[in-house]
Design an enzyme around this catalytic site. Structure first.
Site, PDB file in Angstrom:
ATOM      1  N   PHE A   3      72.691 -97.829  29.787  1.00  0.00           N
ATOM      2  CA  PHE A   3      73.929 -97.056  29.503  1.00  0.00           C
ATOM      3  C   PHE A   3      74.830 -97.395  30.855  1.00  0.00           C
ATOM      4  CE2 PHE A   3      75.938 -92.685  31.192  1.00  0.00           C
ATOM      5  CZ  PHE A   3      77.294 -93.258  30.652  1.00  0.00           C
ATOM      6  N   ALA A  47      67.451-100.294  36.804  1.00  0.00           N
ATOM      7  CA  ALA A  47      66.189-100.356  35.890  1.00  0.00           C
ATOM      8  C   ALA A  47      65.560 -98.973  35.935  1.00  0.00           C
ATOM      9  CB  ALA A  47      65.365-101.453  35.696  1.00  0.00           C
ATOM     10  N   SER A  92      64.856 -92.693  32.698  1.00  0.00           N
ATOM     11  CA  SER A  92      66.115 -91.837  33.150  1.00  0.00           C
ATOM     12  C   SER A  92      65.935 -90.549  32.625  1.00  0.00           C
ATOM     13  CB  SER A  92      67.249 -92.394  32.995  1.00  0.00           C
ATOM     14  OG  SER A  92      67.671 -92.583  31.580  1.00  0.00           O
ATOM     15  N   THR A 152      57.707 -97.352  36.718  1.00  0.00           N
ATOM     16  CA  THR A 152      58.870 -98.301  36.932  1.00  0.00           C
ATOM     17  C   THR A 152      59.684 -97.721  38.050  1.00  0.00           C
ATOM     18  OG1 THR A 152      59.072 -98.494  34.571  1.00  0.00           O
ATOM     19  CG2 THR A 152      61.028 -98.420  35.665  1.00  0.00           C
ATOM     20  N   GLU A 156      69.881 -86.000  41.607  1.00  0.00           N
ATOM     21  CA  GLU A 156      68.998 -84.874  41.320  1.00  0.00           C
ATOM     22  C   GLU A 156      67.690 -84.815  42.491  1.00  0.00           C
ATOM     23  OE1 GLU A 156      67.580 -84.687  37.029  1.00  0.00           O
ATOM     24  OE2 GLU A 156      69.452 -85.581  36.666  1.00  0.00           O
ATOM     25  N   LYS A 163      62.418 -90.735  41.639  1.00  0.00           N
ATOM     26  CA  LYS A 163      63.521 -91.259  41.941  1.00  0.00           C
ATOM     27  C   LYS A 163      63.657 -91.034  43.795  1.00  0.00           C
ATOM     28  CE  LYS A 163      66.728 -93.181  40.115  1.00  0.00           C
ATOM     29  NZ  LYS A 163      67.010 -94.538  39.777  1.00  0.00           N
ATOM     30  N   LYS A 220      70.677 -87.819  25.728  1.00  0.00           N
ATOM     31  CA  LYS A 220      71.378 -87.079  26.728  1.00  0.00           C
ATOM     32  C   LYS A 220      72.366 -86.030  26.153  1.00  0.00           C
ATOM     33  CE  LYS A 220      68.959 -89.594  29.853  1.00  0.00           C
ATOM     34  NZ  LYS A 220      69.258 -91.017  30.320  1.00  0.00           N
ATOM     35  N   PRO A 261      71.578 -78.171  20.032  1.00  0.00           N
ATOM     36  CA  PRO A 261      70.275 -77.304  20.780  1.00  0.00           C
ATOM     37  C   PRO A 261      70.649 -77.135  22.385  1.00  0.00           C
ATOM     38  CG  PRO A 261      69.784 -79.553  20.300  1.00  0.00           C
ATOM     39  CD  PRO A 261      71.163 -79.536  19.762  1.00  0.00           C
TER      40      PRO A 261
HETATM   41  P1  NAD Z   1      69.305 -95.594  30.603  1.00  0.00           P
HETATM   42  O1  NAD Z   1      67.938 -95.125  30.413  1.00  0.00           O
HETATM   43  O2  NAD Z   1      70.329 -95.798  29.755  1.00  0.00           O
HETATM   44  O3  NAD Z   1      68.934 -97.249  30.772  1.00  0.00           O
HETATM   45  C1  NAD Z   1      67.890 -97.797  31.459  1.00  0.00           C
HETATM   46  C2  NAD Z   1      67.545 -99.244  31.535  1.00  0.00           C
HETATM   47  O4  NAD Z   1      66.457 -99.581  32.335  1.00  0.00           O
HETATM   48  C3  NAD Z   1      67.377 -99.624  29.754  1.00  0.00           C
HETATM   49  O5  NAD Z   1      67.913-100.803  29.661  1.00  0.00           O
HETATM   50  C4  NAD Z   1      65.768 -99.945  29.981  1.00  0.00           C
HETATM   51  O6  NAD Z   1      65.415-100.861  29.150  1.00  0.00           O
HETATM   52  C5  NAD Z   1      65.548-100.444  31.658  1.00  0.00           C
HETATM   53  N1  NAD Z   1      64.258-100.403  31.951  1.00  0.00           N
HETATM   54  C6  NAD Z   1      63.557 -99.375  31.868  1.00  0.00           C
HETATM   55  N2  NAD Z   1      62.345 -99.578  32.496  1.00  0.00           N
HETATM   56  C7  NAD Z   1      62.475-100.976  32.793  1.00  0.00           C
HETATM   57  C8  NAD Z   1      61.531-101.823  33.590  1.00  0.00           C
HETATM   58  N3  NAD Z   1      60.448-101.458  33.913  1.00  0.00           N
HETATM   59  N4  NAD Z   1      62.112-103.076  33.622  1.00  0.00           N
HETATM   60  C9  NAD Z   1      63.071-103.360  33.531  1.00  0.00           C
HETATM   61  N5  NAD Z   1      64.075-102.664  32.769  1.00  0.00           N
HETATM   62  C10 NAD Z   1      63.623-101.477  32.594  1.00  0.00           C
HETATM   63  O7  NAD Z   1      69.701 -95.108  32.068  1.00  0.00           O
HETATM   64  P2  NAD Z   1      71.129 -94.973  32.709  1.00  0.00           P
HETATM   65  O8  NAD Z   1      71.559 -93.775  32.441  1.00  0.00           O
HETATM   66  O9  NAD Z   1      71.926 -96.094  32.439  1.00  0.00           O
HETATM   67  O10 NAD Z   1      70.935 -94.920  34.288  1.00  0.00           O
HETATM   68  C11 NAD Z   1      70.658 -95.986  35.260  1.00  0.00           C
HETATM   69  C12 NAD Z   1      70.251 -95.652  36.309  1.00  0.00           C
HETATM   70  O11 NAD Z   1      71.256 -94.790  37.050  1.00  0.00           O
HETATM   71  C13 NAD Z   1      68.962 -95.187  36.573  1.00  0.00           C
HETATM   72  O12 NAD Z   1      68.224 -95.473  37.749  1.00  0.00           O
HETATM   73  C14 NAD Z   1      69.223 -93.646  36.882  1.00  0.00           C
HETATM   74  O13 NAD Z   1      68.386 -92.953  37.329  1.00  0.00           O
HETATM   75  C15 NAD Z   1      70.339 -93.603  37.561  1.00  0.00           C
HETATM   76  N6  NAD Z   1      71.494 -92.461  37.143  1.00  0.00           N
HETATM   77  C16 NAD Z   1      71.833 -91.893  36.095  1.00  0.00           C
HETATM   78  C17 NAD Z   1      72.708 -90.987  35.747  1.00  0.00           C
HETATM   79  C18 NAD Z   1      72.986 -90.611  34.307  1.00  0.00           C
HETATM   80  O14 NAD Z   1      73.851 -89.664  34.441  1.00  0.00           O
HETATM   81  N7  NAD Z   1      72.739 -91.377  33.271  1.00  0.00           N
HETATM   82  C19 NAD Z   1      73.213 -90.360  36.766  1.00  0.00           C
HETATM   83  C20 NAD Z   1      72.903 -90.664  38.268  1.00  0.00           C
HETATM   84  C21 NAD Z   1      71.910 -91.780  38.296  1.00  0.00           C
HETATM   85  P1  TYD Z   2      70.768 -84.307  30.277  1.00  0.00           P
HETATM   86  O1  TYD Z   2      71.986 -85.184  29.536  1.00  0.00           O
HETATM   87  O2  TYD Z   2      69.462 -84.459  30.051  1.00  0.00           O
HETATM   88  O3  TYD Z   2      70.792 -84.656  31.887  1.00  0.00           O
HETATM   89  P2  TYD Z   2      70.351 -84.090  33.069  1.00  0.00           P
HETATM   90  O4  TYD Z   2      69.105 -82.993  32.799  1.00  0.00           O
HETATM   91  O5  TYD Z   2      69.710 -85.347  33.753  1.00  0.00           O
HETATM   92  O6  TYD Z   2      71.330 -83.286  33.850  1.00  0.00           O
HETATM   93  O7  TYD Z   2      71.019 -82.581  30.487  1.00  0.00           O
HETATM   94  C1  TYD Z   2      72.246 -82.205  31.008  1.00  0.00           C
HETATM   95  C2  TYD Z   2      72.159 -80.817  30.803  1.00  0.00           C
HETATM   96  O8  TYD Z   2      72.324 -80.268  29.351  1.00  0.00           O
HETATM   97  C3  TYD Z   2      71.043 -80.191  31.342  1.00  0.00           C
HETATM   98  O9  TYD Z   2      71.284 -78.973  31.873  1.00  0.00           O
HETATM   99  C4  TYD Z   2      70.087 -79.817  30.150  1.00  0.00           C
HETATM  100  C5  TYD Z   2      70.980 -79.640  29.086  1.00  0.00           C
HETATM  101  N1  TYD Z   2      70.759 -80.074  27.610  1.00  0.00           N
HETATM  102  C6  TYD Z   2      70.665 -79.128  26.668  1.00  0.00           C
HETATM  103  O10 TYD Z   2      71.190 -77.868  26.769  1.00  0.00           O
HETATM  104  N2  TYD Z   2      70.533 -79.537  25.187  1.00  0.00           N
HETATM  105  C7  TYD Z   2      69.908 -80.687  25.181  1.00  0.00           C
HETATM  106  O11 TYD Z   2      69.573 -81.123  23.952  1.00  0.00           O
HETATM  107  C8  TYD Z   2      69.853 -81.753  26.246  1.00  0.00           C
HETATM  108  C9  TYD Z   2      69.605 -83.099  25.933  1.00  0.00           C
HETATM  109  C10 TYD Z   2      70.491 -81.422  27.315  1.00  0.00           C
END
Ligand code: NAD
Ligand code: TYD
Length: 339
Positions: free
Chosen positions: A11, A82, A85, A100, A127, A157, A192, A208
């Site tokens: 993402f 990577a 997540s 990972t 987090e 993390k 998510k 949900p």
């Molecule tokens: P995501 O799960 O959408 O993507 C993770 C990517 O990493 C995928 O393309 C997956 O194939 C790749 N990957 C997983 N394991 C791997 C490995 N061993 N080697 C190579 N590639 C690998 O995650 P995201 O939401 O895009 O998050 C990206 C980063 O940002 C993560 O480090 C996450 O902890 C951090 N982050 C995410 C959020 C959020 O809200 N999504 C917020 C803060 C920080």
């Molecule tokens: P999420 O998108 O998994 O992110 P994070 O847990 O890393 O903050 O969840 C965001 C919030 O939404 C979290 O409080 C859990 C809640 N949640 C639900 O209530 N229902 C769901 O199906 C999911 C996936 C999350």
């Protein structure tokens, strides 16, 4: 300049690649991604054929693959997205998160030391600070807030963050860390909260909500996160942590209701389900440091960002329909079947 982006088929990494290729057309971007369930090559279709882009399928834990890539590409900047997540998955099966998120980060940093880089940037999360009480809106996470994790995901993390700081202090590896709040926007995997609710609502499936839906997250549009990382890798000080987020706290239930309203779906789809184990109550970032030092502020208001996001999911149904028709169905049944 060559920039290695790990996890770029996910993402935030993919959105970062789009941002960088648009803004720095002379840079070369190399994406290393294992293509786990969360990685999707079709996401990168628009850049795949560009001369200054290369995709390599590989695991950041695989030292040989990583070292070979460094020998071939000599990246000057490495941005590590990577990771495993998803908190719920980490509760079911922590092992791969440790591998990972911690070991993979170590392998990447070892390569950075061996071959030399200008910057290793670790994409981390708010987090790692644990959670804040719901009744103390005055409390925010600063970079000084102690690490105090709740889930196997956030612990992995935090472990990586500690290792990054150790490589900076011990070996002088030029590192930075960013800790961002919850992102939303295009190409987010539908496990998510926001994309799951959009996809379910569009399919008239139950929405949900965990517990009472009162847990609070500080939402940031993904493009704003990418701009912040761009600033940090170019102008941030090495050895520093930067919090990224933007005074946009919302309770989960309010987000789900908003999505129902925007899509013209009835709130009767909302279904309260068993709470997440160890569920963090509230996250909220104080972005004063990155604002003061680098001039960053979030640009996208939530009202606009969520509309853009919903529109994207409406216009790109094949992208997420393909995902939810495959292995995801087993995951969904396991997570939500008996909840
Ligand atoms: P995501 O799960 O959408 O993507 C993770 C990517 O990493 C995928 O393309 C997956 O194939 C790749 N990957 C997983 N394991 C791997 C490995 N061993 N080697 C190579 N590639 C690998 O995650 P995201 O939401 O895009 O998050 C990206 C980063 O940002 C993560 O480090 C996450 O902890 C951090 N982050 C995410 C959020 C959020 O809200 N999504 C917020 C803060 C920080
Ligand atoms: P999420 O998108 O998994 O992110 P994070 O847990 O890393 O903050 O969840 C965001 C919030 O939404 C979290 O409080 C859990 C809640 N949640 C639900 O209530 N229902 C769901 O199906 C999911 C996936 C999350």
């Amino acid at each position: 300049m060559t920039i290695l982006v790990t996890g770029g088929a996910g993402f935030i990494g993919s959105n970062f690649i789009f941002h960088m290729m648009e803004k720095y057309p002379d840079d070369r971007i190399v994406c290393l991604d294992k293509l786990t369930y969360a990685g999707n090559l079709s996401t990168l279709a628009s850049v795949m054929d560009r001369a200054n882009f290369r995709f390599v399928r590989g695991d950041i834990c695989d030292r040989e693959t990583v070292n070979r890539l460094f020998e071939e590409e000599h990246p000057e900047i490495v941005v590590n997205f990577a990771a495993e997540s998803h908190v719920d998955r980490s509760i079911e099966d922590p092992g791969i998160f440790l591998e990972t998120n911690i070991m993979g980060t170590a392998v990447l940093m070892d390569a950075c030391r061996k071959y030399g880089v200008r910057r290793f940037h670790q994409v981390s999360t708010d987090e790692v600070y644990g959670d804040l009480p719901l009744d103390r809106p005055d409390l925010l996470f600063t970079e000084q807030t102690p690490l105090h994790t709740s889930s196997p995901y956030s612990s992995s993390k935090a472990g990586a963050d500690l290792l990054v700081m150790a490589y900076w202090r011990t070996y002088g590896l030029p590192c930075t860390i960013s800790r961002c709040s919850n992102n939303y926007g295009p190409y987010q995997f539908p496990e998510k909260l926001i994309p799951l609710m959009i996809a379910n609502a569009l399919n008239d499936k139950p929405l949900p909500v965990y517990g009472e839906g009162k847990n609070v997250r500080d939402w940031l549009y993904v493009e704003d996160h990418c701009k912040a990382i761009d600033l940090i890798i170019h102008q941030g000080r090495v050895g520093e942590v930067y919090n990224i987020g933007g005074h946009n706290e919302m309770a989960n239930i309010d987000i789900v209701r908003l999505i129902c309203r925007e899509l013209g779906k009835p709130e009767s789809l909302i279904t309260y389900v068993g709470d997440r184990k160890g569920h963090d109550l509230r996250y909220a970032i104080d972005p004063a440091k990155i604002h003061g030092e680098l001039g960053w502020l979030p640009e996208t208001r939530f009202a606009d960002g969520i509309r853009k996001t919903i529109r994207w999911y409406l216009e790109n149904r094949p992208w997420w329909e393909e995902i939810i028709s495959g292995e995801y169905r087993n995951y969904y049944e396991k997570m939500y079947g008996n909840r």
